[in-house]
Design an enzyme around this catalytic site. Structure first.
Site, PDB file in Angstrom:
ATOM      1  N   GLU A 443       0.832  -1.196   0.000  1.00  0.00           N
ATOM      2  CA  GLU A 443       0.000   0.000   0.000  1.00  0.00           C
ATOM      3  C   GLU A 443       0.872   1.254   0.000  1.00  0.00           C
ATOM      4  O   GLU A 443       1.675   1.466   0.903  1.00  0.00           O
ATOM      5  CB  GLU A 443      -0.882  -0.021   1.254  1.00  0.00           C
ATOM      6  CG  GLU A 443      -1.619   1.262   1.522  1.00  0.00           C
ATOM      7  CD  GLU A 443      -2.397   1.216   2.852  1.00  0.00           C
ATOM      8  OE1 GLU A 443      -2.347   0.174   3.536  1.00  0.00           O
ATOM      9  OE2 GLU A 443      -3.030   2.224   3.169  1.00  0.00           O
ATOM     10  N   ASP A 516      -1.437  -1.348   5.711  1.00  0.00           N
ATOM     11  CA  ASP A 516      -1.475  -0.880   7.093  1.00  0.00           C
ATOM     12  C   ASP A 516      -2.637  -1.523   7.832  1.00  0.00           C
ATOM     13  O   ASP A 516      -3.647  -1.865   7.233  1.00  0.00           O
ATOM     14  CB  ASP A 516      -1.673   0.647   7.121  1.00  0.00           C
ATOM     15  CG  ASP A 516      -0.430   1.374   6.642  1.00  0.00           C
ATOM     16  OD1 ASP A 516       0.658   0.769   6.706  1.00  0.00           O
ATOM     17  OD2 ASP A 516      -0.565   2.528   6.195  1.00  0.00           O
ATOM     18  N   ASP A 518      -4.965  -0.354   9.367  1.00  0.00           N
ATOM     19  CA  ASP A 518      -6.006   0.633   9.657  1.00  0.00           C
ATOM     20  C   ASP A 518      -7.131   0.515   8.634  1.00  0.00           C
ATOM     21  O   ASP A 518      -7.126  -0.379   7.796  1.00  0.00           O
ATOM     22  CB  ASP A 518      -5.419   2.053   9.664  1.00  0.00           C
ATOM     23  CG  ASP A 518      -4.814   2.417   8.315  1.00  0.00           C
ATOM     24  OD1 ASP A 518      -4.988   1.635   7.349  1.00  0.00           O
ATOM     25  OD2 ASP A 518      -4.169   3.465   8.224  1.00  0.00           O
ATOM     26  N   ASP A 520      -8.031   2.310   6.060  1.00  0.00           N
ATOM     27  CA  ASP A 520      -7.636   2.415   4.662  1.00  0.00           C
ATOM     28  C   ASP A 520      -6.979   1.134   4.169  1.00  0.00           C
ATOM     29  O   ASP A 520      -7.241   0.672   3.064  1.00  0.00           O
ATOM     30  CB  ASP A 520      -6.646   3.572   4.470  1.00  0.00           C
ATOM     31  CG  ASP A 520      -7.387   4.889   4.308  1.00  0.00           C
ATOM     32  OD1 ASP A 520      -8.641   4.852   4.252  1.00  0.00           O
ATOM     33  OD2 ASP A 520      -6.720   5.939   4.260  1.00  0.00           O
TER      34      ASP A 520
END
Ligand code: 28F
Length: 651
Positions: A443, A516, A518, A520
């Site tokens: 990412e 990640d 998270d 996103d």
């Protein structure tokens, strides 16, 4: 023990319903005959049978809650707050109804896939089978303010039906239950079932399925076996209309949902449908509470009716330009969300297919067909503007079908991206043997940079992906290969796509998604999974797709530092490290790690944790159903957007 009132009630169910009774010996001799198998599926079937008895009590209108508890000792408890199994003596057997229900086999009372008993029917039939296959079982009935209990071993009573002061369920559970209803606790017999470990997720799925078919019933699942109590609760207010609207929650519905409900003889038909602007179809079908995963006559009847009704209406309002113009069944599928739910007497149902996931009753097809066709025609007449939107959508699909066909042919001619040179963003590995080559999908460019520095370039290739990739669920192949990020991915993989795909040319046998931890990161992960699931499922099926698990924490004391990949692991390490001063760093993103750290924790085969993706995982991600009942934050909620091009057709 029996009051007059109870005896009067018991005559309603006792006389005709329990007719021929047998002992439970045959069940232990040939368990497969009664529960299908003694593997994990059979194990969960037996739990489900008890759950369904509780559900029946809810369908009968008496229970509002069903609890399923997985106890520390490996047993399972199912509780409902219904009337409680009757405990009064049945004159013809001179035994308590409870004991009869729990220790006698109802002749022909096989159960398994077809276990459902419609509300008002005979319930409690399968409990004795489960009892027979349990090392021990005890049942408590709360009736008239009293608690009755009987205990069993391998299906044989170990006690009489006693009135007891207090329930045997653990104290912290007692506060959840009311003192009425039925509580069944059983420990599966390890001599029958080689594996007796209940699986939380399997049970969760079973409950979720039940929840929307029985509106207004609360389901509670609690698992006390692990360190932390796991728990999910399901409740569904409005039956299948809400189900369809829930499925479409993150899509863009183009009209208000349609519900058709009507009975014909013994068959009750309930259909809910709603089109969204997406391209995918999501149609589920049920018979009683059985999910007919392979459809069957009810679904065929529905599809025929839908195509017919749309065609009829289109012709009627004169939107067909040419004679012979019409839409096909496939055209009505795009963007369709529907639930086809029929109820019919259990003993009439014929299931077909290897897994019995298909309804075979031929008489059902015309019934559903007629009811749905009439219902839709009426709806279209009464709601011309809604009808028009559906027509537009279906025509759009028809038009797109022809366009897609042309595009597909064009792709086929060009040999889909074959021979294109490798993308500039790809940092390839030196290795040419796919079986030892790895492709990291990373990412963002910055993490991509770290990964490029930190990797072992001999066998690890890095492809950074920018931000959000295209949501391929909504897109067609011809659109997909125009999208830069996806195109890079397809070229890097080397196997092509669509009709010309060739997995012998796949350049990596490990494709590792590294994002990640998270929201996103989850989006991107989901989008990539969706892409593979929809367009290169073979990569998943062959076990080539993985998710990298970066650590969540770095724990350092002086020169020593350790990484933890979960909260639990962090706690363990903190304990191990003892009294020294420990600095805990929580990693928010891959970017917080320098290249060496990234290598150490996430990419080095010696230390890293990779999660292999199964087709079931991908299905789960793909299915909008997963976020139906809101026990988890829906991962896709944040990013499903409307990329769909709407076209207005002149109709
Ligand atoms: C945890 C599992 O099994 N719940 C059940 C009832 C209620 C009645 C019932 C069951 C007895 C002889 C059929 C009560 N009052 N949960 C359950 N709740 N079975 S099983 O009756 C079974 C009859 O023949 C019940 C009045 N009628 C029925």
């Amino acid at each position: 023990m029996a009051t007059t009132k109870q005896s009067a009630k018991s005559s309603e169910y006792s006389a005709q319903q329990i007719q021929v009774l047998e002992g439970l010996e045959p069940v232990r001799k040939r368990p497969g005959m009664y529960i299908g198998s003694t593997d994990l599926i059979g194990l969960h079937e037996s739990l489900r049978e008890i759950i369904d008895n509780a559900v029946d009590e809810a369908l009968a209108g008496y229970a509002k809650n069903v609890w399923v508890i997985l106890n520390r000792d490996g047993s399972a408890t199912v509780v409902d707050d219904g009337r409680g199994i009757p405990v009064d003596t049945m004159p013809q057997y001179k035994k308590s109804a409870l004991e009869i229900v729990m220790t006698k086999l109802h002749a022909g009372g096989k159960f398994g896939g077809s276990a459902y008993k419609i509300s008002g029917g005979l319930h409690g039939v399968g409990s004795s089978v489960v009892n027979a296959l349990s090392e021990w079982m005890w049942v408590e009935v709360g009736r008239d303010g009293k608690i009755y209990r009987q205990e069993y071993a391998a299906g044989n009573p170990k006690t009489t039906v006693d009135i007891v002061k207090q329930s045997k369920v653990s104290e912290d559970l007692q506060k959840f239950f009311y003192n009425k209803g039925t509580t069944v606790t059983f420990f599966p017999d390890n001599k029958i079932f080689p594996d007796i470990a209940f699986d939380f997720d399997t049970i969760k799925k079973q409950l979720r399925e039940r929840a929307f078919l029985v509106p207004k019933l609360y389901f509670h699942l609690k698992d006390f076996r692990g360190e932390d109590v796991r728990e999910v609760n399901y409740y569904f207010e409005g039956g299948i209309r809400s189900l369809v609207e829930k499925i479409n929650e993150n899509k863009n519905p183009i009209h208000k949902s349609i519900v058709i409900r009507k009975s014909e003889g013994d068959v009750e038909v309930e259909v809910a449908l709603q089109y969204s602007d997406s391209y995918t179809e999501n149609v589920e079908s049920y018979v009683n509470v059985i999910n007919t995963v392979n459809g069957g006559t009810h679904l065929t009847g529905f599809r025929m009716a839908l195509t017919r009704a749309v065609n009829d209406y289109g012709r009627k309002i004169g939107s067909f330009k040419e004679e012979g113009d019409s839409i096909t069944g496939d055209d009505t599928k795009e963007g369709l969300t529907a639930v086809v739910f029929i109820k019919m007497p259990q003993d009439m149902i014929q299931f077909e297919g290897q897994t019995k996931g298909k309804l075979g009753n031929s008489e059902v097809q015309p019934i559903v067909n007629t009811i749905v066709r009439e219902g839709l025609s009426t709806f279209f007449e009464e709601n011309p503007s809604e009808a028009r939107k559906i027509l537009e959508k279906v025509y759009l699909a028809a038009k797109a079908r022809l366009a897609a066909k042309a595009a597909k042919e064009a792709i086929l001619r060009k040999g889909a991206l074959e021979g294109s040179s490798l993308p500039g963003k790809l940092a390839d590995c030196q290795e040419k043997d796919p079986s030892v080559s790895e492709l990291y999908l990373v990412e963002g460019d910055s993490a991509g940079g770290s990964a490029k520095t930190g990797r072992d370039r001999k066998f690890q290739a890095i492809l950074p992906l920018k931000g959000k990739i295209l949501n391929t669920e909504r897109a067609r192949l011809d659109k997909i290969i125009e999208h830069e990020e996806i195109k890079n991915l397809i070229i890097a993989l080397g196997a092509g796509i669509g009709e010309t795909v060739n997995f012998d040319k796949l350049r990596y046998h490990r494709v590792i998604i590294m994002t990640d931890a998270d929201v996103d990161g989850q989006h991107i992960e989901t989008l990539i999974l969706t892409f593979f699931y929809r367009h290169l499922p073979e990569v998943i099926k062959r076990g080539y797709l993985y998710i990298a698990m970066p650590p969540l924490f770095k724990l350092s004391a002086g020169k020593v530092s350790k990484y933890a990949y979960s909260d639990a692991e962090r706690d363990t390490i903190l304990k191990e490290m003892g009294n020294v001063k420990i600095n805990t760093q929580r990693y928010k993103g891959l970017g917080e790690m320098n290249p060496e750290q990234l290598w150490d924790t996430t990419m080095n085969p010696e230390n890293r944790i990779l999660k292999q993706i199964t087709i079931e995982d991908a299905e789960e991600v793909d299915a909008v159903f997963t976020m139906l009942m809101g026990d988890e934050v829906p991962p896709r909620k944040h990013f499903i957007q409307t990329n769909a091009k709407t076209a207005t057709l002149d109709i």
